[in-house]
Design a protein around this motif. Structure first.
Motif, PDB file in Angstrom:
ATOM      1  N   LYS A 384       0.818  -1.213   0.000  1.00  0.00           N
ATOM      2  CA  LYS A 384       0.000   0.000   0.000  1.00  0.00           C
ATOM      3  C   LYS A 384       0.848   1.257   0.000  1.00  0.00           C
ATOM      4  O   LYS A 384       0.404   2.315  -0.434  1.00  0.00           O
ATOM      5  CB  LYS A 384      -0.930   0.007   1.214  1.00  0.00           C
ATOM      6  N   ALA A 385       2.068   1.153   0.462  1.00  0.00           N
ATOM      7  CA  ALA A 385       2.932   2.326   0.533  1.00  0.00           C
ATOM      8  C   ALA A 385       3.510   2.714  -0.820  1.00  0.00           C
ATOM      9  O   ALA A 385       4.062   3.800  -0.976  1.00  0.00           O
ATOM     10  CB  ALA A 385       4.079   2.079   1.513  1.00  0.00           C
ATOM     11  N   LEU A 386       3.362   1.826  -1.814  1.00  0.00           N
ATOM     12  CA  LEU A 386       3.967   2.114  -3.111  1.00  0.00           C
ATOM     13  C   LEU A 386       3.301   3.265  -3.848  1.00  0.00           C
ATOM     14  O   LEU A 386       3.794   3.712  -4.875  1.00  0.00           O
ATOM     15  CB  LEU A 386       3.939   0.854  -3.986  1.00  0.00           C
ATOM     16  N   THR A 387       2.187   3.762  -3.328  1.00  0.00           N
ATOM     17  CA  THR A 387       1.543   4.891  -3.997  1.00  0.00           C
ATOM     18  C   THR A 387       2.426   6.129  -3.998  1.00  0.00           C
ATOM     19  O   THR A 387       2.263   7.011  -4.841  1.00  0.00           O
ATOM     20  CB  THR A 387       0.209   5.230  -3.315  1.00  0.00           C
ATOM     21  N   TRP A 388       3.388   6.189  -3.077  1.00  0.00           N
ATOM     22  CA  TRP A 388       4.282   7.356  -3.067  1.00  0.00           C
ATOM     23  C   TRP A 388       5.132   7.411  -4.339  1.00  0.00           C
ATOM     24  O   TRP A 388       5.640   8.477  -4.724  1.00  0.00           O
ATOM     25  CB  TRP A 388       5.188   7.340  -1.842  1.00  0.00           C
ATOM     26  N   LEU A 389       5.233   6.268  -5.016  1.00  0.00           N
ATOM     27  CA  LEU A 389       6.036   6.244  -6.235  1.00  0.00           C
ATOM     28  C   LEU A 389       5.426   7.078  -7.354  1.00  0.00           C
ATOM     29  O   LEU A 389       6.091   7.408  -8.331  1.00  0.00           O
ATOM     30  CB  LEU A 389       6.226   4.793  -6.714  1.00  0.00           C
ATOM     31  N   VAL A 390       4.143   7.419  -7.202  1.00  0.00           N
ATOM     32  CA  VAL A 390       3.519   8.299  -8.194  1.00  0.00           C
ATOM     33  C   VAL A 390       4.274   9.622  -8.265  1.00  0.00           C
ATOM     34  O   VAL A 390       4.365  10.262  -9.311  1.00  0.00           O
ATOM     35  CB  VAL A 390       2.031   8.534  -7.839  1.00  0.00           C
ATOM     36  N   ALA A 391       4.852  10.026  -7.130  1.00  0.00           N
ATOM     37  CA  ALA A 391       5.606  11.280  -7.093  1.00  0.00           C
ATOM     38  C   ALA A 391       6.825  11.246  -8.000  1.00  0.00           C
ATOM     39  O   ALA A 391       7.349  12.298  -8.385  1.00  0.00           O
ATOM     40  CB  ALA A 391       6.048  11.574  -5.659  1.00  0.00           C
ATOM     41  N   THR A 392       7.281  10.053  -8.369  1.00  0.00           N
ATOM     42  CA  THR A 392       8.446   9.971  -9.250  1.00  0.00           C
ATOM     43  C   THR A 392       8.178  10.624 -10.595  1.00  0.00           C
ATOM     44  O   THR A 392       9.097  11.146 -11.232  1.00  0.00           O
ATOM     45  CB  THR A 392       8.869   8.509  -9.470  1.00  0.00           C
ATOM     46  N   TYR A 393       6.921  10.601 -11.051  1.00  0.00           N
ATOM     47  CA  TYR A 393       6.584  11.296 -12.292  1.00  0.00           C
ATOM     48  C   TYR A 393       6.940  12.771 -12.190  1.00  0.00           C
ATOM     49  O   TYR A 393       7.554  13.354 -13.085  1.00  0.00           O
ATOM     50  CB  TYR A 393       5.083  11.175 -12.571  1.00  0.00           C
ATOM     51  N   ALA A 394       6.523  13.382 -11.074  1.00  0.00           N
ATOM     52  CA  ALA A 394       6.729  14.819 -10.905  1.00  0.00           C
ATOM     53  C   ALA A 394       8.207  15.166 -10.829  1.00  0.00           C
ATOM     54  O   ALA A 394       8.677  16.083 -11.507  1.00  0.00           O
ATOM     55  CB  ALA A 394       6.016  15.292  -9.634  1.00  0.00           C
TER      56      ALA A 394
END
Length: 480
Positions: A384-394
């Protein structure tokens, strides 16, 4: 037969294994054509136009389209086309530099930065990290998506499913790197297009036809106003987030680098962008159909899962095969992209190690295994913590957008130095972080890109001298 029955579970498992086995066979066959490290890392500039188009589609279509985009269709109707349109616009912008990208015979995004600004280990290091975090994030989150989808369908533990998709991804990439990934994605991509349109049509039929949908779903979702039903604030947020991510995503660049003909580079991007609209048809039709049949879902992202409970057994099994081909295509492409960065940029260009062809391919395969295991461990430990990886796009876009596009615009007119690239990339990352901490309304990627652009422009205008001899010689070759 209800979803989750023994018959369906066996059927889904068999269909999934057949798809994975077929993909592995394709990978081995085309992997034999990978004769050297260039073939492994960049497909040896061997991909025909139609393969480039379909493999771009297969790469871009992952768990997000299967779940999140259907949710957009359920809640906001045709607004999903705005999301897909942002990807299309990104591809159209990439067309502006596509011919140059292909002519220069790059392998990774850091190759572009160093060609424009000059060789420097710190430039390569920052660009490599910014380029690889996005495909690594894709890899880990696709592992999680696979476990979530098939865990619900089959009852198999998430850990076992993550290990299964990890092994499948390895077997797709190891035989021939990008050569085997691209050709396997091409075959899977054709299947995915057919299944997307077929499942969308069946969902409309299941809902009682288009007339029944328009009679039961508010017109604001299926009419022309449906294209903006999500609201202009959300549309501008999509534009600010998706466009930069598309423009700096190494997965898309690699297929440009791999085109067989220079003339195909630009056409391939334009036609690939148009195929993204198929995702809008799939997500929009299914979302509206499910809304017609069950308008009371509390979480719109449950729409795709709910549809599975309504499908006949044979279609659930075929749909399971579709899910496998979609996710494996994305994981294989993401894995190969990360390995290309680590082999080419970190090991060869930063560490300075040069090896023979066989040793380079062997090293790439060892790195492939290591990256896969790391992504699988993260997916198992932090599902569930992998959602922070969305920030890698930014952060990736904040670091790379200005050096690539503004650098390309200035490289014929101004002297670009490694210091300019370093300052621009670091400023972009810092600007992104500050805006994220301040929780700005506008996506923090915009602040990062803006800061990076200003710094690069100021330094480029303040740097005396003309483009270097190397750049001038490249320009002569381009004009010739």
């Amino acid at each position: 037969m209800p979803t989750g029955s023994t018959g369906q579970i066996i059927g889904i498992i068999v269909a999934s294994l057949l798809v994975i086995g077929f993909g592995i066979g394709m990978s081995v066959y085309f992997g034999r054509k990978a004769k050297n490290s260039q073939d492994w890392l960049s497909a040896g500039e061997s991909l025909p136009l139609i393969v480039v188009i379909i493999t771009q589609f297969a790469t871009a279509t992952g768990g997000g389209v299967l779940i999140a985009h259907v949710g957009i269709g359920y809640k906001s109707g045709w607004s999903v086309f705005i999301y897909e349109g942002c990807v299309l616009i990104g591809f159209l912008v990439l067309m502006l530099i596509a011919k140059w990208l292909r002519q220069q015979r790059f392998t990774t995004v850091p190759d572009i930065i160093t060609r424009l600004f000059g060789q420097h280990k710190l430039v390569t290091a920052i660009a490599a990290i910014a380029a690889l975090v996005v495909p690594f994030g894709w890899l880990a989150t696709q592992f999680v998506a696979f476990a979530q989808l098939f865990g619900q369908l089959t009852g198999v533990s998430p850990t076992a499913l993550i290990l299964l998709i990890m092994v499948a991804s390895l077997l797709f990439v190891l035989p021939g790197g990008l050569t085997s990934v691209a050709w396997t994605d091409f075959v899977f991509g054709i299947f995915m297009i057919a299944m997307s349109l077929g499942v969308a049509a069946y969902a409309v039929h299941l809902a009682g036809g288009w007339g029944q949908i328009t009679a039961t779903v508010p017109q604001r979702l299926w009419g022309w106003e449906g294209f903006t039903a999500v609201g202009w604030e959300q549309i501008w947020l999509w534009i600010a987030a998706i466009l930069p991510g598309t423009l700096t995503n190494q997965l898309y660049y690699q297929r440009v680098f791999a085109t067989k003909k220079v003339s195909d580079a630009r056409r391939g991007l334009g036609l690939s962008g148009l195929t993204m609209l198929i995702g809008g048809i799939y997500a929009g039709c299914i979302g509206l159909a499910v809304h017609s049949m069950n308008p009371g879902l509390t979480n719109e992202e449950d729409a795709a899962g709910w549809l599975l409970t309504q499908l006949p057994t044979w279609l659930v099994i075929v749909f399971g095969a579709f899910l496998v081909s979609t996710i494996v295509s994305t994981t294989g492409a993401a894995l190969q992209s990360v390995v290309a960065n680590l082999t080419r940029d970190v090991y060869q260009n930063i560490v300075g190690k040069e090896q023979g062809e066989r040793q380079t391919v062997s090293l790439s395969r060892m790195i492939t295994v290591g990256v896969s295991v790391l992504a699988a461990v993260l997916a198992i430990l932090f599902p569930k913590a992998l959602t922070w990886l969305v920030a890698t796009y930014a952060y990736s876009a904040a670091a790379l957008a200005a050096p690539i596009f503004l650098g390309y615009a200035l490289h014929k007119r101004r002297r670009l130095t490694p210091a300019a690239a370093i300052a621009s990339m670091l400023t972009g990352i810092v600007g992104c972080a500050v805006a994220q901490v301040l929780d700005t309304t506008v996506p923090y990627a915009v602040y990062g890109i803006g800061a990076s652009t200003v710094v690069l422009l100021v330094i480029a205008l303040a740097t005396p001298g003309k483009p270097s001899a190397d750049v001038r010689s490249e320009l002569v070759r381009e004009e010739a």
